[in-house]
Design a protein around this motif. Structure first.
Motif, PDB file in Angstrom:
ATOM      1  N   ALA A 182       0.827  -1.206   0.000  1.00 39.38           N
ATOM      2  CA  ALA A 182       0.000   0.000   0.000  1.00 39.38           C
ATOM      3  C   ALA A 182       0.862   1.257   0.000  1.00 39.38           C
ATOM      4  O   ALA A 182       0.512   2.260  -0.637  1.00 39.38           O
ATOM      5  CB  ALA A 182      -0.925  -0.013   1.217  1.00 39.38           C
ATOM      6  N   LYS A 183       2.006   1.198   0.684  1.00 42.73           N
ATOM      7  CA  LYS A 183       2.889   2.368   0.747  1.00 42.73           C
ATOM      8  C   LYS A 183       3.404   2.745  -0.634  1.00 42.73           C
ATOM      9  O   LYS A 183       3.481   3.923  -0.982  1.00 42.73           O
ATOM     10  CB  LYS A 183       4.064   2.082   1.686  1.00 42.73           C
ATOM     11  N   VAL A 184       3.777   1.755  -1.431  1.00 47.73           N
ATOM     12  CA  VAL A 184       4.292   2.028  -2.777  1.00 47.73           C
ATOM     13  C   VAL A 184       3.194   2.640  -3.643  1.00 47.73           C
ATOM     14  O   VAL A 184       3.430   3.605  -4.379  1.00 47.73           O
ATOM     15  CB  VAL A 184       4.843   0.740  -3.419  1.00 47.73           C
ATOM     16  N   LYS A 185       1.998   2.099  -3.554  1.00 50.00           N
ATOM     17  CA  LYS A 185       0.898   2.638  -4.362  1.00 50.00           C
ATOM     18  C   LYS A 185       0.581   4.079  -3.958  1.00 50.00           C
ATOM     19  O   LYS A 185       0.302   4.922  -4.817  1.00 50.00           O
ATOM     20  CB  LYS A 185      -0.338   1.741  -4.225  1.00 50.00           C
TER      21      LYS A 185
ATOM     22  N   TYR B 114       8.074  -9.698  -8.061  1.00 52.78           N
ATOM     23  CA  TYR B 114       9.175  -8.748  -8.231  1.00 52.78           C
ATOM     24  C   TYR B 114       9.637  -8.338  -6.842  1.00 52.78           C
ATOM     25  O   TYR B 114       8.816  -8.095  -5.947  1.00 52.78           O
ATOM     26  CB  TYR B 114       8.684  -7.534  -9.014  1.00 52.78           C
ATOM     27  N   ILE B 115      10.962  -8.272  -6.643  1.00 53.15           N
ATOM     28  CA  ILE B 115      11.519  -7.998  -5.321  1.00 53.15           C
ATOM     29  C   ILE B 115      12.559  -6.890  -5.452  1.00 53.15           C
ATOM     30  O   ILE B 115      13.434  -6.945  -6.327  1.00 53.15           O
ATOM     31  CB  ILE B 115      12.183  -9.255  -4.727  1.00 53.15           C
ATOM     32  N   GLY B 116      12.475  -5.889  -4.585  1.00 52.49           N
ATOM     33  CA  GLY B 116      13.459  -4.812  -4.632  1.00 52.49           C
ATOM     34  C   GLY B 116      13.204  -3.793  -3.542  1.00 52.49           C
ATOM     35  O   GLY B 116      12.255  -3.896  -2.763  1.00 52.49           O
ATOM     36  N   GLY B 117      14.057  -2.781  -3.505  1.00 55.72           N
ATOM     37  CA  GLY B 117      14.012  -1.799  -2.437  1.00 55.72           C
ATOM     38  C   GLY B 117      12.932  -0.751  -2.614  1.00 55.72           C
ATOM     39  O   GLY B 117      12.538  -0.416  -3.737  1.00 55.72           O
ATOM     40  N   ILE B 118      12.459  -0.207  -1.504  1.00 51.82           N
ATOM     41  CA  ILE B 118      11.416   0.819  -1.510  1.00 51.82           C
ATOM     42  C   ILE B 118      11.901   2.085  -2.195  1.00 51.82           C
ATOM     43  O   ILE B 118      11.101   2.898  -2.668  1.00 51.82           O
ATOM     44  CB  ILE B 118      10.974   1.124  -0.055  1.00 51.82           C
ATOM     45  N   GLU B 119      13.228   2.265  -2.303  1.00 53.86           N
ATOM     46  CA  GLU B 119      13.756   3.481  -2.938  1.00 53.86           C
ATOM     47  C   GLU B 119      13.403   3.549  -4.421  1.00 53.86           C
ATOM     48  O   GLU B 119      13.517   4.608  -5.037  1.00 53.86           O
ATOM     49  CB  GLU B 119      15.283   3.560  -2.755  1.00 53.86           C
ATOM     50  N   HIS B 120      12.962   2.433  -4.995  1.00 47.08           N
ATOM     51  CA  HIS B 120      12.579   2.424  -6.411  1.00 47.08           C
ATOM     52  C   HIS B 120      11.063   2.527  -6.596  1.00 47.08           C
ATOM     53  O   HIS B 120      10.553   2.287  -7.688  1.00 47.08           O
ATOM     54  CB  HIS B 120      13.095   1.154  -7.083  1.00 47.08           C
ATOM     55  N   ALA B 121      10.364   2.888  -5.519  1.00 47.46           N
ATOM     56  CA  ALA B 121       8.903   2.881  -5.547  1.00 47.46           C
ATOM     57  C   ALA B 121       8.324   3.798  -6.606  1.00 47.46           C
ATOM     58  O   ALA B 121       7.264   3.518  -7.168  1.00 47.46           O
ATOM     59  CB  ALA B 121       8.354   3.276  -4.169  1.00 47.46           C
ATOM     60  N   ILE B 122       9.000   4.906  -6.873  1.00 49.19           N
ATOM     61  CA  ILE B 122       8.411   5.893  -7.778  1.00 49.19           C
ATOM     62  C   ILE B 122       8.983   5.780  -9.181  1.00 49.19           C
ATOM     63  O   ILE B 122       8.354   5.257 -10.087  1.00 49.19           O
ATOM     64  CB  ILE B 122       8.580   7.315  -7.214  1.00 49.19           C
ATOM     65  N   LEU B 123      10.212   6.238  -9.376  1.00 50.84           N
ATOM     66  CA  LEU B 123      10.695   6.414 -10.740  1.00 50.84           C
ATOM     67  C   LEU B 123      10.784   5.100 -11.511  1.00 50.84           C
ATOM     68  O   LEU B 123      10.162   4.940 -12.562  1.00 50.84           O
ATOM     69  CB  LEU B 123      12.037   7.134 -10.721  1.00 50.84           C
ATOM     70  N   HIS B 124      11.563   4.140 -11.017  1.00 52.51           N
ATOM     71  CA  HIS B 124      11.736   2.901 -11.775  1.00 52.51           C
ATOM     72  C   HIS B 124      10.410   2.188 -12.007  1.00 52.51           C
ATOM     73  O   HIS B 124      10.087   1.790 -13.132  1.00 52.51           O
ATOM     74  CB  HIS B 124      12.705   1.969 -11.054  1.00 52.51           C
ATOM     75  N   LEU B 125       9.626   2.021 -10.953  1.00 51.27           N
ATOM     76  CA  LEU B 125       8.382   1.266 -11.096  1.00 51.27           C
ATOM     77  C   LEU B 125       7.356   2.018 -11.939  1.00 51.27           C
ATOM     78  O   LEU B 125       6.613   1.413 -12.717  1.00 51.27           O
ATOM     79  CB  LEU B 125       7.816   0.940  -9.716  1.00 51.27           C
ATOM     80  N   LEU B 126       7.316   3.334 -11.812  1.00 50.74           N
ATOM     81  CA  LEU B 126       6.375   4.115 -12.613  1.00 50.74           C
ATOM     82  C   LEU B 126       6.793   4.120 -14.078  1.00 50.74           C
ATOM     83  O   LEU B 126       5.970   3.932 -14.978  1.00 50.74           O
ATOM     84  CB  LEU B 126       6.306   5.543 -12.071  1.00 50.74           C
TER      85      LEU B 126
END
Length: 861
Positions: free
Chosen positions: A213-216, A544-556
């Motif tokens: 939920a935090k990433v979304k 998919y597994i990875g760090g929260i630091e990629h929540a915005i740019l990479h994932l978006l």
């Protein structure tokens, strides 16, 4: 072997897996597929324990899914372009290509001893021409579909690294790598039309049920949907070509509290005015050297320049507002212009007080007792929009209304009076992909004086980066983009008319490289970006597994790219959301060891250079070291742990077991030498127990056998549940308990061997090498990596007996263990015979005897 020897076991089984091609993935229609992927690493030269934890999590999932009958794709690659390689080349006089591929070789050599079940045949680096050539093909396809375009734009410019920086790469007004004061410049840049997908990307977040939920929420905030009013203030005696100032506001309900109009230093009006005003030009230049992140704008002193211009309020032409150029307004959001309402915005209030501008509240609390209005010295009043307030100045809504109600009413009022229109806008801006660097994917276009911007012919792809052509190495010590200085690469023939032309020397933002690599893994050797049959089979990424630091740019960006790749025929429609489930793991932390030098500066020390005794730390020469509490591992602080040291001392399985056992995977885990040693001792204990069982030859033991097998099935159930819910630490805790049960059991050898083989299987995702050795030792067939996952017998999970507490007059006095299906009358008889009950009755009869089946017995005397 007489003892656990990971140095012998681990290479043996890694060789066996490689020779058998155990983890090579091929499309198999008669099996359900499962695609597990960890975010691929940057080849910095060394892996660290954080990498080990991340990749071990993925490996546990992959191995478990293989055992449950899935056809698993588990690949690995390297996100290899970017400025670190170029900076290293500048520092060493070498070449980014040599630095990068040397680091990749080193990191692969470090990863393989950890026993990850990866399909290494699919490995690629984004700096491989075979990869970025297909990225260039994607670019051309996007260009044809109008998904990429070129325009003039104001950008963050690092004058030392001489490249464009994203807002997130500007820290305290300085470049994140060079530390140079960043400037804002207007350059011609290439852009992806990601903003066209703002609404779709936002709405689709609701369907990502298996994302945190935090990433979304972070993505939703980044996309930033807002409903507001777009309208214009008319200029009083504006310069030629400017008779109005367009404004977008999300709070049109506060228009009656307007105090000034502010425009960005990059607004067309500000640029026209600065041409004839040296002071304004200097002010704008200073503003352009500021950081542009929201945090930077919030922290900066709010400053402005009075242009001398005035605008008319749309509802009172006699009411004029001053126009300021303000340093906290960006051109790339809204219209680059705002109206200030100081009473209800802290930034506007700070600005108004600095320049002695009017402050007028438009609303106040329903109960204003104790409330100090901003115009009387109070703070800006900014309640949640959902709160009801009392309106002092409104158009035609109730005196008591929420901000949300007032905004809707204000938009309706303004529209009905011909003052602008309600619009929905997004914070998300188009993605600028141009970077003025060498070590990146070249943008495949040519600039021709006759034809303009011409796409490169597809048969000419890849447009490869030059590397030491004609024996002349590229000089990276000179600032700027080496591609601009490389005539044999830069100068070319126009693909359209054949006349002399110049290549585009900008390269792509490295986020482009990582925005589609997951799709390339499905067919890494295809001569097109993807093979649609392979993509249709393997996509989506199941986990998919990875760090929260990629929540915005990479994932978006990846979500946008998946949509663009579907539109251009490279991904099926089901893959417009490419990641079905996302897990963001915690970090591995470690204490920092530091001393001070003669000048009082901090000196950091590696953990292997420090000895700890009685809670204190010392260098080898006896100097005491200050211990700073556990923190994120950092090369600069030297609190990093080299996995190769751990493997050498304890073995890879110990490292894998420890990073999963100490805490839930979404939380941080602290690496300690004591914890690693304890994990190693436990694995040695498991080996010893299983080796002893392998040598047993004893008769069946009836109830003891049944009890052990019952515990075995409970362990199968609990460990499986843990693995399927990312509760790796819970699974390991259950395995500790089952190991203790197995060691104490007096069951016969057949039951013990069955239980020991099951223990090896349940441990195999976490400790694959040890488990293979135990499997062989205990007579298991083939490789444990190919064995079918054990299933829990539901009947064995049901206890035959139940323990019932006995309460006498509400106080617990004892308990009885009875058959689960024993009748009520039999239970009552056993209770009455219990010593504590007889003592309480003292020869009498109970007033009441209440049996709650399966739970408790109450006796009232």
């Amino acid at each position: 072997m007489s003892r656990y020897a990971p140095a012998e076991i681990e290479p043996k089984w890694q060789k066996a897996w490689e020779e058998a091609g155990t983890f090579r993935a091929t499309r198999t229609e008669d099996k359900p597929k499962y695609y597990v992927l960890e975010m691929f690493p940057y080849p910095s030269g060394r892996i660290h324990i954080g990498h080990v934890r991340n990749y071990t999590m993925g490996d546990v999932i992959a191995r478990h899914k293989r055992a449950t009958g899935h056809n698993v794709l588990h690949p690995m690659g390297f996100d290899a372009f970017g400025m670190p390689a170029e900076n290293a080349a500048m520092a060493s006089g070498g070449h980014p290509k040599d630095w990068t591929y040397g680091n990749i070789d080193t990191m692969v050599a470090q990863m393989k001893p950890l026993g990850f079940g990866l399909d290494w045949s699919r490995m690629f680096a984004t700096c491989d021409p075979e990869y970025y050539g297909q990225q260039q093909a994607l670019f051309l396809d996007f260009l044809e579909k109008g998904l990429v375009y070129r325009k003039n734009a104001v950008v963050n410019w690092d004058p030392v690294d001489m490249t464009v920086l994203a807002n997130e790469q500007v820290e305290n007004g300085r470049g994140w790598r060079s530390g140079a004061l960043v400037e804002r410049r207007e350059l011609t840049q290439w852009f992806f039309r990601i903003s066209d997908y703002s609404g779709e990307l936002l709405e689709a977040l609701d369907g990502l049920d298996n994302w945190p939920a935090k990433v979304k929420l972070m993505q939703a905030n980044w996309i930033g949907q807002s409903r507001g009013l777009q309208f214009a203030f008319s200029l009083v005696d504006g310069p030629e070509g400017h008779d109005r100032v367009e404004v977008y506001t999300t709070r049109p309900d506060t228009l009656m509290g307007a105090s000034f109009v502010g425009i960005s230093p990059d607004h067309p009006l500000a640029k026209q005015l600065e041409a004839d005003n040296e002071d304004l030009a200097a002010f704008n230049a200073e503003c352009r050297r500021m950081g542009t992140s929201e945090e930077e704008l919030e922290k900066a002193e709010k400053r402005g320049f009075d242009t001398g211009l005035r605008v008319r309020h749309p509802f009172d032409t006699a009411w004029e507002l001053p126009v300021y150029v303000a340093n906290f307004i960006l051109m790339d959001y809204g219209t680059g212009a705002i109206f200030g309402c100081p009473a209800h915005d802290p930034r506007d209030l700070e600005f108004a007080r600095k320049y002695d501008l009017p402050v007028a509240s438009t609303f106040e609390p329903l109960n204003p007792e104790g409330h100090i209005r901003p115009e009387d010295g109070g703070e800006a009043f900014v309640p949640p929009k959902s709160d009801k307030v009392r309106w002092i100045k409104s158009f035609d809504w109730d005196e008591a209304a929420t901000g949300e109600q007032a905004i809707d009413a204000a938009i309706a009022f303004c529209e009905s009076n011909g003052v602008g229109q309600g619009v929905t806008k997004y914070r998300l801006r188009d993605w600028g992909l141009s970077r003025q660097r060498y070590w990146g994917c070249p943008i495949p276009v040519v600039h021709c004086e006759a034809c303009g911007v011409v796409p490169e012919k597809r048969e000419n792809l890849p447009i490869a980066l030059p590397y030491d052509e004609d024996g002349t190495p590229i000089d990276f010590s000179v600032p700027g983009n080496p591609l601009d200085r490389h005539p044999t690469w830069r100068d070319c023939d126009c693909p359209s008319c054949g006349k002399p032309a110049r290549r585009e020397t900008d390269t792509m933002d490295t986020f482009v490289d990582s925005s589609w690599y997951f799709a390339r893994f499905t067919a890494p050797h295809a001569t097109t970006p993807t093979d649609m049959e392979e993509a249709a089979y393997w996509m989506n990424v199941d986990q998919y597994i990875g760090g929260i630091e990629h929540a915005i740019l990479h994932l978006l960006y990846s979500r946008f790219f998946a949509r663009a790749m579907h539109l251009t025929g490279h991904l099926p429609e089901k893959s417009i959301e490419p990641f079905d489930a996302l897990f963001t793991q915690g970090m591995v932390t470690h204490a920092i060891y530091q001393t001070q030098d003669a000048e009082g500066r901090k000196v950091y020390h590696f953990p292997e250079d420090v000895e700890t005794r009685d809670g204190k730390a010392f260098l080898k020469d006896g100097t005491e070291v200050e211990i700073v509490p556990s923190a994120k591992m950092s090369k600069s602080k030297k609190n990093v742990v080299d996995p190769m040291t751990i493997i050498s001392d304890y073995g890879a399985d110990t490292a894998r077991w420890f990073v999963l056992s100490d805490s839930p995977p979404e939380r941080d885990v602290e690496w300690t030498a004591a914890g690693a040693e304890a994990a190693s001792k436990h694995l040695a204990r498991v080996y010893r127990i299983c080796a002893e069982i392998a040598a047993l030859d004893t008769a069946p033991q009836g109830d003891e056998d049944t009890a052990l097998l019952r515990e075995m099935h409970k362990a199968i159930h609990d460990v499986t549940m843990g693995l399927e819910s990312f509760g790796f630490n819970a699974s390991i805790a259950r395995l500790y308990a089952f190991t203790a049960t197995l060691q104490k059991s007096k069951a016969g050898s057949d039951a013990k061997k069955q239980a020991a083989r099951t223990l090896a299987q349940l441990m195999s995702p976490m400790t694959p090498h040890l488990s293979e050795e135990l499997w062989e030792l205990l007579g298991g067939e083939g490789l444990i990596a190919n064995a079918t996952w054990p299933k829990a017998d539901a009947a064995m999970l049901v206890e035959d007996t139940v323990t019932l507490p006995i309460q006498v007059n509400g106080k617990r006095r004892g308990e009885i263990t009875v058959a689960r299906d024993l009748g009520k009358e039999e239970v009552e008889n056993l209770v009455l015979e219990h010593e504590a009950v007889q003592r309480a009755l003292d020869g009498g009869q109970p007033k009441k005897l209440i049996v709650v089946p399966g739970r408790i017995v109450n006796v009232v005397v």
